[in-house]
Design a protein around this motif. Structure first.
Motif, PDB file in Angstrom:
ATOM      1  N   LEU A  28     -25.141   7.637 -12.746  1.00 19.81           N
ATOM      2  CA  LEU A  28     -24.725   8.458 -13.889  1.00 19.81           C
ATOM      3  C   LEU A  28     -25.399   7.962 -15.164  1.00 19.81           C
ATOM      4  CD1 LEU A  28     -20.863   9.027 -13.649  1.00 19.81           C
ATOM      5  CD2 LEU A  28     -22.584  10.756 -14.124  1.00 19.81           C
ATOM      6  N   ASN A  29     -25.337   6.660 -15.339  1.00 20.45           N
ATOM      7  CA  ASN A  29     -25.865   6.050 -16.556  1.00 20.45           C
ATOM      8  C   ASN A  29     -27.374   6.212 -16.673  1.00 20.45           C
ATOM      9  OD1 ASN A  29     -24.313   4.954 -18.576  1.00 20.45           O
ATOM     10  ND2 ASN A  29     -25.107   2.917 -18.255  1.00 20.45           N
ATOM     11  N   LEU A  30     -28.053   6.053 -15.541  1.00 19.66           N
ATOM     12  CA  LEU A  30     -29.509   6.132 -15.533  1.00 19.66           C
ATOM     13  C   LEU A  30     -29.979   7.534 -15.943  1.00 19.66           C
ATOM     14  CD1 LEU A  30     -31.819   4.203 -14.850  1.00 19.66           C
ATOM     15  CD2 LEU A  30     -31.906   5.223 -12.585  1.00 19.66           C
ATOM     16  N   VAL A  31     -29.378   8.547 -15.313  1.00 21.96           N
ATOM     17  CA  VAL A  31     -29.732   9.941 -15.623  1.00 21.96           C
ATOM     18  C   VAL A  31     -29.438  10.226 -17.098  1.00 21.96           C
ATOM     19  CG1 VAL A  31     -29.114  12.353 -15.170  1.00 21.96           C
ATOM     20  CG2 VAL A  31     -29.382  10.753 -13.267  1.00 21.96           C
ATOM     21  N   PHE A  32     -28.285   9.739 -17.534  1.00 24.58           N
ATOM     22  CA  PHE A  32     -27.865  10.014 -18.902  1.00 24.58           C
ATOM     23  C   PHE A  32     -28.786   9.337 -19.929  1.00 24.58           C
ATOM     24  CE2 PHE A  32     -24.900   9.488 -22.544  1.00 24.58           C
ATOM     25  CZ  PHE A  32     -24.784  10.850 -22.822  1.00 24.58           C
ATOM     26  N   THR A  33     -29.272   8.149 -19.604  1.00 24.64           N
ATOM     27  CA  THR A  33     -30.189   7.441 -20.504  1.00 24.64           C
ATOM     28  C   THR A  33     -31.458   8.255 -20.731  1.00 24.64           C
ATOM     29  OG1 THR A  33     -29.339   5.340 -19.689  1.00 24.64           O
ATOM     30  CG2 THR A  33     -31.399   5.244 -20.871  1.00 24.64           C
ATOM     31  N   MET A  34     -31.979   8.839 -19.651  1.00 24.69           N
ATOM     32  CA  MET A  34     -33.191   9.674 -19.764  1.00 24.69           C
ATOM     33  C   MET A  34     -32.937  10.851 -20.707  1.00 24.69           C
ATOM     34  SD  MET A  34     -35.072   8.001 -17.811  1.00 24.69           S
ATOM     35  CE  MET A  34     -34.957   6.809 -16.516  1.00 24.69           C
ATOM     36  N   LEU A  35     -31.770  11.494 -20.483  1.00 23.94           N
ATOM     37  CA  LEU A  35     -31.375  12.633 -21.305  1.00 23.94           C
ATOM     38  C   LEU A  35     -31.317  12.254 -22.783  1.00 23.94           C
ATOM     39  CD1 LEU A  35     -28.391  14.618 -19.766  1.00 23.94           C
ATOM     40  CD2 LEU A  35     -30.096  15.530 -21.339  1.00 23.94           C
ATOM     41  N   GLU A  36     -30.727  11.067 -23.022  1.00 28.03           N
ATOM     42  CA  GLU A  36     -30.536  10.595 -24.394  1.00 28.03           C
ATOM     43  C   GLU A  36     -31.844  10.363 -25.119  1.00 28.03           C
ATOM     44  OE1 GLU A  36     -27.197   7.509 -25.579  1.00 28.03           O
ATOM     45  OE2 GLU A  36     -28.030   7.226 -23.597  1.00 28.03           O
ATOM     46  N   LEU A  37     -32.809   9.775 -24.409  1.00 24.60           N
ATOM     47  CA  LEU A  37     -34.096   9.495 -25.031  1.00 24.60           C
ATOM     48  C   LEU A  37     -34.728  10.782 -25.552  1.00 24.60           C
ATOM     49  CD1 LEU A  37     -35.525   6.831 -22.573  1.00 24.60           C
ATOM     50  CD2 LEU A  37     -35.070   6.500 -25.002  1.00 24.60           C
ATOM     51  N   VAL A  38     -34.697  11.822 -24.710  1.00 25.30           N
ATOM     52  CA  VAL A  38     -35.238  13.117 -25.116  1.00 25.30           C
ATOM     53  C   VAL A  38     -34.421  13.695 -26.270  1.00 25.30           C
ATOM     54  CG1 VAL A  38     -35.734  15.466 -24.329  1.00 25.30           C
ATOM     55  CG2 VAL A  38     -36.082  13.535 -22.770  1.00 25.30           C
ATOM     56  N   GLY A  39     -33.101  13.695 -26.091  1.00 26.63           N
ATOM     57  CA  GLY A  39     -32.205  14.265 -27.094  1.00 26.63           C
ATOM     58  C   GLY A  39     -32.263  13.561 -28.435  1.00 26.63           C
ATOM     59  N   GLY A  40     -32.400  12.251 -28.401  1.00 25.78           N
ATOM     60  CA  GLY A  40     -32.444  11.468 -29.634  1.00 25.78           C
ATOM     61  C   GLY A  40     -33.607  11.886 -30.518  1.00 25.78           C
ATOM     62  N   TYR A 127     -23.085  18.105 -29.939  1.00 25.52           N
ATOM     63  CA  TYR A 127     -23.177  18.487 -28.520  1.00 25.52           C
ATOM     64  C   TYR A 127     -23.439  17.269 -27.643  1.00 25.52           C
ATOM     65  CZ  TYR A 127     -23.574  23.241 -30.356  1.00 25.52           C
ATOM     66  OH  TYR A 127     -23.338  24.421 -30.996  1.00 25.52           O
ATOM     67  N   PHE A 128     -24.314  16.402 -28.138  1.00 26.84           N
ATOM     68  CA  PHE A 128     -24.648  15.195 -27.390  1.00 26.84           C
ATOM     69  C   PHE A 128     -23.441  14.291 -27.215  1.00 26.84           C
ATOM     70  CE2 PHE A 128     -29.062  14.965 -26.419  1.00 26.84           C
ATOM     71  CZ  PHE A 128     -29.027  13.994 -25.439  1.00 26.84           C
ATOM     72  N   ALA A 129     -22.669  14.168 -28.301  1.00 23.02           N
ATOM     73  CA  ALA A 129     -21.490  13.300 -28.276  1.00 23.02           C
ATOM     74  C   ALA A 129     -20.493  13.790 -27.227  1.00 23.02           C
ATOM     75  CB  ALA A 129     -20.840  13.269 -29.647  1.00 23.02           C
ATOM     76  N   LEU A 130     -20.296  15.115 -27.146  1.00 25.47           N
ATOM     77  CA  LEU A 130     -19.349  15.656 -26.161  1.00 25.47           C
ATOM     78  C   LEU A 130     -19.809  15.340 -24.741  1.00 25.47           C
ATOM     79  CD1 LEU A 130     -18.575  19.096 -27.849  1.00 25.47           C
ATOM     80  CD2 LEU A 130     -16.989  17.182 -27.547  1.00 25.47           C
ATOM     81  N   LEU A 131     -21.112  15.488 -24.509  1.00 19.07           N
ATOM     82  CA  LEU A 131     -21.668  15.181 -23.193  1.00 19.07           C
ATOM     83  C   LEU A 131     -21.509  13.683 -22.899  1.00 19.07           C
ATOM     84  CD1 LEU A 131     -23.268  16.360 -20.780  1.00 19.07           C
ATOM     85  CD2 LEU A 131     -25.348  15.674 -21.958  1.00 19.07           C
ATOM     86  N   GLY A 132     -21.812  12.856 -23.909  1.00 19.77           N
ATOM     87  CA  GLY A 132     -21.710  11.400 -23.752  1.00 19.77           C
ATOM     88  C   GLY A 132     -20.305  10.952 -23.409  1.00 19.77           C
ATOM     89  N   ILE A 133     -19.310  11.544 -24.092  1.00 25.07           N
ATOM     90  CA  ILE A 133     -17.908  11.175 -23.841  1.00 25.07           C
ATOM     91  C   ILE A 133     -17.533  11.549 -22.416  1.00 25.07           C
ATOM     92  CG2 ILE A 133     -15.504  11.735 -24.437  1.00 25.07           C
ATOM     93  CD1 ILE A 133     -16.547  12.020 -27.392  1.00 25.07           C
ATOM     94  N   ALA A 134     -17.969  12.738 -21.980  1.00 28.23           N
ATOM     95  CA  ALA A 134     -17.635  13.195 -20.628  1.00 28.23           C
ATOM     96  C   ALA A 134     -18.248  12.289 -19.556  1.00 28.23           C
ATOM     97  CB  ALA A 134     -18.106  14.627 -20.440  1.00 28.23           C
ATOM     98  N   VAL A 135     -19.542  12.021 -19.662  1.00 29.92           N
ATOM     99  CA  VAL A 135     -20.243  11.232 -18.634  1.00 29.92           C
ATOM    100  C   VAL A 135     -19.731   9.790 -18.584  1.00 29.92           C
ATOM    101  CG1 VAL A 135     -22.472  10.275 -17.938  1.00 29.92           C
ATOM    102  CG2 VAL A 135     -22.318  12.649 -18.685  1.00 29.92           C
ATOM    103  N   ASN A 136     -19.736   9.119 -19.749  1.00 24.06           N
ATOM    104  CA  ASN A 136     -19.318   7.717 -19.761  1.00 24.06           C
ATOM    105  C   ASN A 136     -17.823   7.553 -19.508  1.00 24.06           C
ATOM    106  OD1 ASN A 136     -21.760   6.121 -20.364  1.00 24.06           O
ATOM    107  ND2 ASN A 136     -21.838   7.453 -22.144  1.00 24.06           N
ATOM    108  N   GLY A 137     -17.055   8.538 -19.973  1.00 25.03           N
ATOM    109  CA  GLY A 137     -15.604   8.492 -19.759  1.00 25.03           C
ATOM    110  C   GLY A 137     -15.294   8.534 -18.280  1.00 25.03           C
ATOM    111  N   TYR A 138     -15.989   9.412 -17.566  1.00 23.10           N
ATOM    112  CA  TYR A 138     -15.766   9.539 -16.125  1.00 23.10           C
ATOM    113  C   TYR A 138     -16.134   8.232 -15.407  1.00 23.10           C
ATOM    114  CZ  TYR A 138     -16.493  10.910 -11.270  1.00 23.10           C
ATOM    115  OH  TYR A 138     -16.460  10.952  -9.905  1.00 23.10           O
ATOM    116  N   ALA A 139     -17.297   7.675 -15.768  1.00 21.05           N
ATOM    117  CA  ALA A 139     -17.756   6.436 -15.123  1.00 21.05           C
ATOM    118  C   ALA A 139     -16.794   5.279 -15.421  1.00 21.05           C
ATOM    119  CB  ALA A 139     -19.163   6.097 -15.592  1.00 21.05           C
TER     120      ALA A 139
END
Length: 302
Positions: A28-40, A127-139
Protein backbone atom coordinates in the motif's frame (compact mmCIF):
# COMPACT_ATOMS: atom_id res chain seq x y z
CA UNK A 1 21.66 -31.91 39.03
CA UNK A 2 20.37 -29.72 36.31
CA UNK A 3 17.49 -29.87 33.93
CA UNK A 4 16.54 -27.66 31.04
CA UNK A 5 13.04 -27.18 29.84
CA UNK A 6 11.19 -25.15 27.29
CA UNK A 7 7.54 -24.96 26.37
CA UNK A 8 6.26 -23.24 23.27
CA UNK A 9 3.11 -21.25 22.86
CA UNK A 10 1.27 -21.48 19.57
CA UNK A 11 2.43 -18.16 18.22
CA UNK A 12 2.36 -19.32 14.61
CA UNK A 13 -1.07 -17.85 13.95
CA UNK A 14 -0.10 -14.47 15.38
CA UNK A 15 3.12 -14.57 13.36
CA UNK A 16 1.20 -15.32 10.20
CA UNK A 17 -1.28 -12.44 10.50
CA UNK A 18 1.54 -10.16 11.59
CA UNK A 19 3.57 -10.95 8.45
CA UNK A 20 0.47 -10.57 6.28
CA UNK A 21 -0.30 -7.18 7.83
CA UNK A 22 3.23 -5.90 7.33
CA UNK A 23 3.22 -7.15 3.74
CA UNK A 24 -0.11 -5.41 2.98
CA UNK A 25 1.11 -2.17 4.56
CA UNK A 26 4.33 -2.36 2.55
CA UNK A 27 2.62 -2.63 -0.84
CA UNK A 28 0.00 0.00 0.00
CA UNK A 29 2.72 2.39 1.06
CA UNK A 30 4.91 1.75 -1.96
CA UNK A 31 2.11 2.40 -4.48
CA UNK A 32 1.04 5.46 -2.55
CA UNK A 33 4.58 6.90 -2.48
CA UNK A 34 4.72 6.78 -6.28
CA UNK A 35 1.36 8.54 -6.47
CA UNK A 36 2.56 11.21 -4.05
CA UNK A 37 5.69 12.03 -6.00
CA UNK A 38 3.62 12.74 -9.10
CA UNK A 39 0.91 14.56 -7.16
CA UNK A 40 3.35 16.68 -5.19
CA UNK A 41 4.80 18.17 -8.39
CA UNK A 42 1.35 18.52 -9.88
CA UNK A 43 -0.11 20.64 -7.03
CA UNK A 44 3.23 22.38 -6.29
CA UNK A 45 3.14 21.43 -2.62
CA UNK A 46 6.50 21.06 -0.90
CA UNK A 47 4.77 19.48 2.09
CA UNK A 48 3.37 16.69 -0.10
CA UNK A 49 6.78 16.20 -1.72
CA UNK A 50 8.53 16.01 1.65
CA UNK A 51 5.83 13.58 2.75
CA UNK A 52 6.59 11.48 -0.32
CA UNK A 53 10.17 11.26 0.80
CA UNK A 54 9.01 10.35 4.26
CA UNK A 55 6.77 7.65 2.83
CA UNK A 56 9.64 6.31 0.79
CA UNK A 57 11.55 5.87 4.05
CA UNK A 58 8.48 4.14 5.47
CA UNK A 59 8.28 1.78 2.51
CA UNK A 60 11.91 0.86 2.96
CA UNK A 61 11.50 0.12 6.64
CA UNK A 62 8.23 -1.76 6.04
CA UNK A 63 9.99 -3.93 3.47
CA UNK A 64 12.77 -4.50 5.97
CA UNK A 65 10.27 -5.35 8.73
CA UNK A 66 8.54 -7.82 6.47
CA UNK A 67 11.83 -9.52 5.60
CA UNK A 68 13.02 -9.61 9.21
CA UNK A 69 9.63 -10.77 10.40
CA UNK A 70 9.81 -13.79 8.11
CA UNK A 71 13.41 -14.36 9.14
CA UNK A 72 12.38 -14.27 12.82
CA UNK A 73 10.08 -17.26 12.29
CA UNK A 74 12.95 -19.59 11.41
CA UNK A 75 13.41 -22.45 13.82
CA UNK A 76 16.41 -22.67 16.11
CA UNK A 77 19.61 -24.07 14.63
CA UNK A 78 23.23 -24.54 15.70
CA UNK A 79 24.04 -20.93 14.91
CA UNK A 80 21.08 -19.33 16.72
CA UNK A 81 20.05 -21.77 19.41
CA UNK A 82 17.11 -19.67 20.60
CA UNK A 83 15.77 -19.34 17.06
CA UNK A 84 15.53 -16.12 15.08
CA UNK A 85 12.87 -14.22 17.00
CA UNK A 86 15.29 -11.45 18.01
CA UNK A 87 15.66 -10.52 14.33
CA UNK A 88 12.32 -8.73 14.58
CA UNK A 89 13.91 -6.51 17.26
CA UNK A 90 16.50 -5.53 14.72
CA UNK A 91 13.64 -4.46 12.46
CA UNK A 92 12.16 -2.36 15.26
CA UNK A 93 15.56 -0.77 15.93
CA UNK A 94 16.28 0.13 12.29
CA UNK A 95 12.74 1.45 11.83
CA UNK A 96 13.08 3.71 14.85
CA UNK A 97 16.33 5.11 13.50
CA UNK A 98 14.78 5.72 10.05
CA UNK A 99 11.82 7.47 11.69
CA UNK A 100 14.12 9.71 13.70
CA UNK A 101 16.13 10.63 10.59
CA UNK A 102 12.94 11.19 8.60
CA UNK A 103 11.56 13.41 11.33
CA UNK A 104 14.79 15.42 11.30
CA UNK A 105 14.35 15.99 7.58
CA UNK A 106 10.71 17.09 8.03
CA UNK A 107 11.68 19.50 10.83
CA UNK A 108 14.33 21.03 8.60
CA UNK A 109 11.86 21.39 5.70
CA UNK A 110 9.19 22.91 7.93
CA UNK A 111 11.56 25.52 9.37
CA UNK A 112 12.85 26.56 5.95
CA UNK A 113 9.27 26.90 4.67
CA UNK A 114 8.42 29.11 7.63
CA UNK A 115 11.21 31.44 6.52
CA UNK A 116 10.27 31.35 2.84
CA UNK A 117 6.52 30.70 2.46
CA UNK A 118 5.29 29.37 -0.89
CA UNK A 119 1.81 29.12 -2.41
CA UNK A 120 0.41 25.72 -3.34
CA UNK A 121 -2.74 24.43 -5.05
CA UNK A 122 -5.01 24.11 -2.01
CA UNK A 123 -7.74 22.14 -3.80
CA UNK A 124 -5.26 19.58 -5.11
CA UNK A 125 -3.82 19.25 -1.59
CA UNK A 126 -7.32 18.62 -0.23
CA UNK A 127 -7.99 15.70 -2.60
CA UNK A 128 -4.57 14.26 -1.88
CA UNK A 129 -5.06 14.55 1.86
CA UNK A 130 -8.35 12.60 1.70
CA UNK A 131 -6.66 9.83 -0.28
CA UNK A 132 -3.69 9.85 2.12
CA UNK A 133 -5.91 9.53 5.20
CA UNK A 134 -7.81 6.63 3.63
CA UNK A 135 -4.74 4.64 2.51
CA UNK A 136 -2.56 5.16 5.58
CA UNK A 137 -5.51 4.91 7.95
CA UNK A 138 -6.39 1.49 6.58
CA UNK A 139 -2.79 0.25 6.81
CA UNK A 140 -2.35 1.60 10.37
CA UNK A 141 -5.65 0.02 11.43
CA UNK A 142 -4.45 -3.38 10.21
CA UNK A 143 -1.25 -3.15 12.26
CA UNK A 144 -2.65 -1.43 15.33
CA UNK A 145 -3.60 -4.58 17.21
CA UNK A 146 -0.23 -6.19 16.48
CA UNK A 147 1.57 -7.89 19.33
CA UNK A 148 5.12 -7.74 18.01
CA UNK A 149 7.36 -4.76 18.69
CA UNK A 150 7.90 -4.60 14.96
CA UNK A 151 4.20 -4.17 14.18
CA UNK A 152 3.90 -1.49 16.84
CA UNK A 153 6.79 0.56 15.43
CA UNK A 154 5.42 0.16 11.91
CA UNK A 155 1.94 1.25 12.99
CA UNK A 156 3.53 4.40 14.41
CA UNK A 157 5.01 5.10 10.98
CA UNK A 158 1.54 4.89 9.51
CA UNK A 159 -0.14 6.93 12.25
CA UNK A 160 2.48 9.58 11.64
CA UNK A 161 1.40 9.62 8.00
CA UNK A 162 -2.30 9.76 8.86
CA UNK A 163 -1.70 12.71 11.19
CA UNK A 164 0.39 14.35 8.51
CA UNK A 165 -2.46 14.02 6.03
CA UNK A 166 -5.01 15.34 8.55
CA UNK A 167 -2.73 18.38 8.87
CA UNK A 168 -2.56 18.77 5.09
CA UNK A 169 -6.36 18.47 4.94
CA UNK A 170 -6.97 21.18 7.56
CA UNK A 171 -4.34 23.47 6.08
CA UNK A 172 -5.66 23.03 2.53
CA UNK A 173 -9.19 23.97 3.67
CA UNK A 174 -7.94 27.05 5.55
CA UNK A 175 -5.71 28.01 2.60
CA UNK A 176 -8.71 27.92 0.28
CA UNK A 177 -10.27 30.77 2.23
CA UNK A 178 -7.32 32.72 3.62
CA UNK A 179 -3.78 33.57 2.59
CA UNK A 180 -1.83 31.70 5.25
CA UNK A 181 0.89 29.53 3.67
CA UNK A 182 2.81 29.44 6.98
CA UNK A 183 0.11 27.20 8.54
CA UNK A 184 1.38 24.13 6.73
CA UNK A 185 4.92 24.10 8.20
CA UNK A 186 3.69 25.03 11.71
CA UNK A 187 1.35 22.03 11.81
CA UNK A 188 4.00 19.79 10.37
CA UNK A 189 6.39 20.85 13.17
CA UNK A 190 3.88 19.94 15.91
CA UNK A 191 3.17 16.49 14.48
CA UNK A 192 6.82 15.62 13.92
CA UNK A 193 7.75 16.54 17.49
CA UNK A 194 4.90 14.41 18.84
CA UNK A 195 6.01 11.42 16.78
CA UNK A 196 9.65 11.88 17.78
CA UNK A 197 8.64 11.77 21.43
CA UNK A 198 6.90 8.42 20.90
CA UNK A 199 9.62 6.87 18.76
CA UNK A 200 12.33 7.69 21.28
CA UNK A 201 10.27 5.97 23.99
CA UNK A 202 9.87 2.90 21.80
CA UNK A 203 13.57 2.93 20.92
CA UNK A 204 14.38 2.85 24.64
CA UNK A 205 12.15 -0.21 25.11
CA UNK A 206 13.83 -1.96 22.17
CA UNK A 207 17.31 -1.17 23.49
CA UNK A 208 16.45 -2.54 26.96
CA UNK A 209 15.38 -5.86 25.39
CA UNK A 210 18.44 -5.93 23.12
CA UNK A 211 20.72 -5.30 26.10
CA UNK A 212 19.00 -8.17 27.93
CA UNK A 213 17.26 -6.03 30.54
CA UNK A 214 14.61 -7.75 32.67
CA UNK A 215 11.15 -7.53 31.03
CA UNK A 216 8.87 -4.86 32.51
CA UNK A 217 5.94 -7.30 32.89
CA UNK A 218 7.87 -9.65 35.19
CA UNK A 219 8.04 -9.13 38.95
CA UNK A 220 11.32 -10.91 39.79
CA UNK A 221 11.00 -10.33 43.53
CA UNK A 222 7.50 -11.86 43.67
CA UNK A 223 8.67 -14.97 41.77
CA UNK A 224 11.67 -15.32 44.07
CA UNK A 225 9.45 -15.09 47.17
CA UNK A 226 7.07 -17.71 45.79
CA UNK A 227 9.93 -20.13 45.12
CA UNK A 228 11.41 -19.54 48.59
CA UNK A 229 8.07 -20.62 50.10
CA UNK A 230 8.56 -24.13 48.71
CA UNK A 231 9.47 -26.83 51.28
CA UNK A 232 13.24 -27.52 51.63
CA UNK A 233 14.19 -24.41 49.61
CA UNK A 234 16.51 -22.17 51.63
CA UNK A 235 17.95 -19.80 49.07
CA UNK A 236 18.36 -18.77 45.46
CA UNK A 237 21.14 -17.17 43.48
CA UNK A 238 22.30 -16.54 39.94
CA UNK A 239 18.81 -15.54 38.84
CA UNK A 240 18.73 -14.33 35.24
CA UNK A 241 15.61 -13.00 33.54
CA UNK A 242 15.61 -11.56 30.04
CA UNK A 243 13.46 -11.47 26.94
CA UNK A 244 14.03 -12.74 23.43
CA UNK A 245 11.99 -10.01 21.72
CA UNK A 246 9.54 -8.59 24.24
CA UNK A 247 7.11 -11.52 24.06
CA UNK A 248 9.08 -14.68 24.90
CA UNK A 249 10.97 -14.52 28.20
CA UNK A 250 13.81 -16.64 29.60
CA UNK A 251 14.40 -17.54 33.27
CA UNK A 252 17.39 -19.30 34.82
CA UNK A 253 18.19 -19.79 38.50
CA UNK A 254 20.08 -21.85 41.05
CA UNK A 255 17.96 -23.17 43.93
CA UNK A 256 19.64 -24.01 47.26
CA UNK A 257 18.00 -26.76 49.25
CA UNK A 258 18.32 -28.24 52.72
CA UNK A 259 17.16 -31.52 54.20
CA UNK A 260 16.56 -33.24 50.86
CA UNK A 261 17.03 -36.96 51.50
CA UNK A 262 15.33 -38.63 48.57
CA UNK A 263 15.28 -38.26 44.85
CA UNK A 264 11.47 -37.82 45.05
CA UNK A 265 11.87 -34.73 47.24
CA UNK A 266 14.26 -33.28 44.71
CA UNK A 267 11.81 -33.90 41.85
CA UNK A 268 9.04 -32.31 43.96
CA UNK A 269 11.11 -29.13 44.35
CA UNK A 270 11.69 -28.95 40.59
CA UNK A 271 8.01 -29.53 39.91
CA UNK A 272 7.12 -26.81 42.42
CA UNK A 273 9.47 -24.29 40.81
CA UNK A 274 8.19 -25.09 37.32
CA UNK A 275 4.56 -24.76 38.39
CA UNK A 276 5.35 -21.27 39.70
CA UNK A 277 7.16 -20.31 36.49
CA UNK A 278 4.27 -21.59 34.36
CA UNK A 279 2.10 -18.82 35.83
CA UNK A 280 4.35 -16.30 34.08
CA UNK A 281 5.14 -15.67 30.38
CA UNK A 282 8.36 -17.68 30.23
CA UNK A 283 9.06 -19.68 27.09
CA UNK A 284 12.37 -21.07 28.33
CA UNK A 285 13.54 -21.83 31.84
CA UNK A 286 16.50 -23.70 33.25
CA UNK A 287 16.63 -24.62 36.93
CA UNK A 288 19.76 -25.88 38.69
CA UNK A 289 19.14 -27.47 42.10
CA UNK A 290 22.05 -27.37 44.56
CA UNK A 291 21.72 -29.94 47.36
CA UNK A 292 23.38 -29.62 50.77
CA UNK A 293 27.09 -30.20 50.79
CA UNK A 294 27.34 -29.44 47.07
CA UNK A 295 29.66 -26.51 46.49
CA UNK A 296 28.36 -24.13 43.83
CA UNK A 297 31.02 -22.03 42.13
CA UNK A 298 28.35 -19.56 41.01
CA UNK A 299 26.99 -18.83 44.48
CA UNK A 300 29.36 -15.93 44.93
CA UNK A 301 28.80 -14.48 41.47
CA UNK A 302 25.02 -14.18 41.63
Amino acid sequence: MSQSHSHHHTHDHAHHTSAKNIKAAFFLNLVFTMLELVGGFYVNSVSILSDALHDMGDSLSLGLSWYLHNKSKQKADAKFTFGYSRFSLLGALINSVILILGSGFVLYEAVSRLMHPEQADARGMLYFALLGIAVNGYAAFRLMGGTSMNERVVSWHLIEDVLGWVAVLIVSIVMMFTDAPWLDPVLSLCITLFILYNVIGRLKETMIILLQGAPADIDAEAIRNEILQLPNVVGMHHINIWSLEGEHHVYTAHIQTQGVDTFEELIAIKRGVKNILKQHPFTYYTIEVDVEGEECEMATSG
